[in-house]
Design a protein around this motif. Structure first.
Motif, mmCIF file in Angstrom:
data_model
loop_
_atom_site.group_PDB
_atom_site.id
_atom_site.type_symbol
_atom_site.label_atom_id
_atom_site.label_comp_id
_atom_site.label_asym_id
_atom_site.label_seq_id
_atom_site.Cartn_x
_atom_site.Cartn_y
_atom_site.Cartn_z
ATOM 1 N N PRO A 120 35.498 24.892 10.086
ATOM 2 C CA PRO A 120 35.078 26.243 9.686
ATOM 3 C C PRO A 120 35.007 27.233 10.845
ATOM 4 C CG PRO A 120 33.704 24.599 8.614
ATOM 5 C CD PRO A 120 34.524 23.884 9.639
ATOM 6 N N ARG A 121 34.631 26.748 12.022
ATOM 7 C CA ARG A 121 34.526 27.620 13.196
ATOM 8 C C ARG A 121 35.807 27.640 14.041
ATOM 9 N NH1 ARG A 121 28.418 26.366 15.582
ATOM 10 N NH2 ARG A 121 27.270 27.721 14.143
ATOM 11 N N MET A 138 33.386 18.134 -0.346
ATOM 12 C CA MET A 138 33.534 19.544 -0.012
ATOM 13 C C MET A 138 35.009 19.942 0.101
ATOM 14 S SD MET A 138 30.496 19.920 2.788
ATOM 15 C CE MET A 138 28.943 20.720 2.345
ATOM 16 N N ARG A 161 35.640 20.978 -4.556
ATOM 17 C CA ARG A 161 34.824 22.187 -4.419
ATOM 18 C C ARG A 161 35.351 23.350 -5.244
ATOM 19 N NH1 ARG A 161 35.715 26.002 -0.575
ATOM 20 N NH2 ARG A 161 37.010 24.536 0.623
ATOM 21 N N LYS A 162 36.680 23.496 -5.300
ATOM 22 C CA LYS A 162 37.252 24.641 -6.004
ATOM 23 C C LYS A 162 37.289 24.461 -7.521
ATOM 24 C CE LYS A 162 40.208 26.047 -2.122
ATOM 25 N NZ LYS A 162 41.606 26.216 -1.645
ATOM 26 N N ASN A 213 30.774 18.491 5.691
ATOM 27 C CA ASN A 213 30.382 19.753 6.321
ATOM 28 C C ASN A 213 31.447 20.226 7.300
ATOM 29 O OD1 ASN A 213 28.053 20.987 5.317
ATOM 30 N ND2 ASN A 213 26.692 19.572 6.396
ATOM 31 N N ASN A 214 32.715 19.956 6.957
ATOM 32 C CA ASN A 214 33.790 20.345 7.857
ATOM 33 C C ASN A 214 34.952 21.005 7.119
ATOM 34 O OD1 ASN A 214 34.484 20.632 10.520
ATOM 35 N ND2 ASN A 214 35.551 18.665 10.663
ATOM 36 N N ALA A 215 34.714 21.337 5.858
ATOM 37 C CA ALA A 215 35.616 22.218 5.117
ATOM 38 C C ALA A 215 34.903 23.558 4.970
ATOM 39 C CB ALA A 215 35.955 21.627 3.753
ATOM 40 N N ILE A 216 33.660 23.454 4.511
ATOM 41 C CA ILE A 216 32.677 24.538 4.615
ATOM 42 C C ILE A 216 31.453 23.915 5.257
ATOM 43 C CG2 ILE A 216 33.530 25.821 2.608
ATOM 44 C CD1 ILE A 216 31.179 24.570 1.023
ATOM 45 N N TYR A 217 30.502 24.738 5.684
ATOM 46 C CA TYR A 217 29.305 24.179 6.313
ATOM 47 C C TYR A 217 28.071 24.619 5.553
ATOM 48 C CZ TYR A 217 26.423 22.109 9.937
ATOM 49 O OH TYR A 217 25.549 21.288 10.614
ATOM 50 N N ASP A 218 27.288 23.644 5.089
ATOM 51 C CA ASP A 218 26.070 23.926 4.337
ATOM 52 C C ASP A 218 24.947 23.044 4.883
ATOM 53 O OD1 ASP A 218 24.032 24.382 2.581
ATOM 54 O OD2 ASP A 218 25.105 23.724 0.780
#
Length: 377
Positions: free
Chosen positions: A78-79, A301, A306-307, A330-335
């Motif tokens: 994500p980053r 995720m 997720r989609k 937590n490495n496709a999006i981070y929550d």
């Protein structure tokens, strides 16, 4: 004196009632803690940080929600930065040691160290070089496979890892497959060759008390798309031969953990992809192939899940399907709240009667049996 007996009797009854009430309260609390601990063992998450601080959500997740597994990465997608969990051998060893020090029940500390293109421990960070499964399959020398597998397993053991999300036992049916064939993750298109090299790979890891993971059930090798991005339909490409590595490795006792694939096949299930499908996980894997070990989901995720599905639907369907450990990389999006969110969803599913406590107990038993074999003296 006799006239005091009713008063004394009343006092005894009151005290007995209070004691009974306290016992019931204690039992309720004990049951709640026990259920929370079982749920925590069923969750596997990723987090940010090369060192552990008390403000990191992963500390809360371990101590308050009894988290059972973590996965470490070298790159933060994500980053879009290489600063995630892994910088050097000594730093990584300290991080893993600090994670384990936060819990009474040892964690599964996992990594995707397949070799070649999928290797979180890279030479530029001070780790031994690795080769791909395809290289080993094409070399077709079990001594070579054993050498590289032992080197990987020894490295993981020295660092404190106890779970490798490898080997891939997908058949290289479609060499242009963007997520398997094209990046050399498969040993071979021949199931016999896959079984041969995967067996050597697994035994090398077992010599160092590292659990391994067969993936991606029931076979991702024929797909034409990447399930990280969206739903992948293999209805027209999947074949029964893709089950051969699983069947043989299960029957030979070499299957520690099996990871699901986010692939859809209308012949298996007209509603859900494999990860969320009871006909696939319980029907095909448990009943037909006879696997009673730990089933871990691929990252929930990822785009394919997720989609298309909300978090509650994904969690519900995966658990009803028979998955034991839910992965949130937590490495496709981070929550940072994914553990409490998922924990609460599972409690809600139990309270509303959608999910039984027996179902939770089944997964907890499988997870703890494997942990006792590897981690608990």
């Amino acid at each position: 004196m006799n006239r005091h007996i009713p008063l004394l009797l009343l006092l005894v009854l009151i005290l007995a009632g209070e004691a009974c009430s306290q016992d019931k309260s204690a039992e309720t609390t004990e049951e709640k803690i026990s259920l929370d601990q079982k749920i925590g063992q069923m969750l596997n998450v990723g987090f940010r940080g090369t060192a552990l601080s008390d403000t990191n959500h992963i500390v809360r997740d371990i101590q308050h929600y009894h988290l059972g597994s973590v996965t470490l990465f070298d790159y933060d997608v994500p980053r879009d930065t290489a600063l995630r969990n892994i910088r050097s051998p000594q730093q990584l060893k300290t991080l893993i040691s600090d994670l384990q020090a936060r819990t009474e029940t040892p964690l599964f500390v996992a990594v995707d160290q397949e070799g070649g293109n999928v290797a979180r421990l890279k030479p530029e960070h001070g780790f031994p070089a690795s080769v791909s499964a395809q290289y080993l399959g094409e070399t077709d020398d079990t001594d070579s496979t054993r050498y590289y597998a032992r080197r990987t397993a020894r490295t993981l053991s020295e660092l404190g890892f106890n779970l490798n999300f490898a080997p891939v036992v997908d058949l290289n049916i479609n060499p242009d497959n963007p997520v398997i064939g094209r990046i050399e993750r498969s040993f071979s298109a021949d199931p016999q060759a896959v079984v041969k090299h995967a067996s050597v790979y697994i035994e090398a890891h077992r010599n160092f008390d590292i659990a391994t993971t067969l993936k991606h059930f029931p076979g991702h090798g024929s797909s034409k798309k990447d399930s990280h991005l969206g739903v992948v339909d293999v209805t027209e490409t999947w074949s029964e031969q893709e089950l051969i590595p699983y069947r043989r490795l299960i029957h030979s006792g070499r299957a520690d953990i099996i990871m699901t694939a986010h692939i859809f096949n209308a012949e298996w299930d007209t509603a859900y992809p494999a990860t969320l499908s009871k006909p696939v996980i319980t029907g095909m894997l448990r009943d037909s192939l006879g696997f009673d070990g730990v089933v871990v989901s691929d990252d929930l995720m990822m785009g394919a899940i997720r989609k298309e599905y909300g978090l509650k639907t994904a969690v519900k369907q995966a658990l009803l399907a028979g998955v034991d450990i839910l992965t949130f990389g937590n490495n496709a999006i981070y929550d940072p709240e994914i553990v409490p969110e998922t924990h609460n969803i599972i409690r809600e599913l139990i309270d509303e009667g959608t999910l039984s406590r027996q179902r939770i107990d089944e997964s907890y038993r499988r997870i703890m049996e494997l942990k006792k074999q590897l981690l608990i003296p």
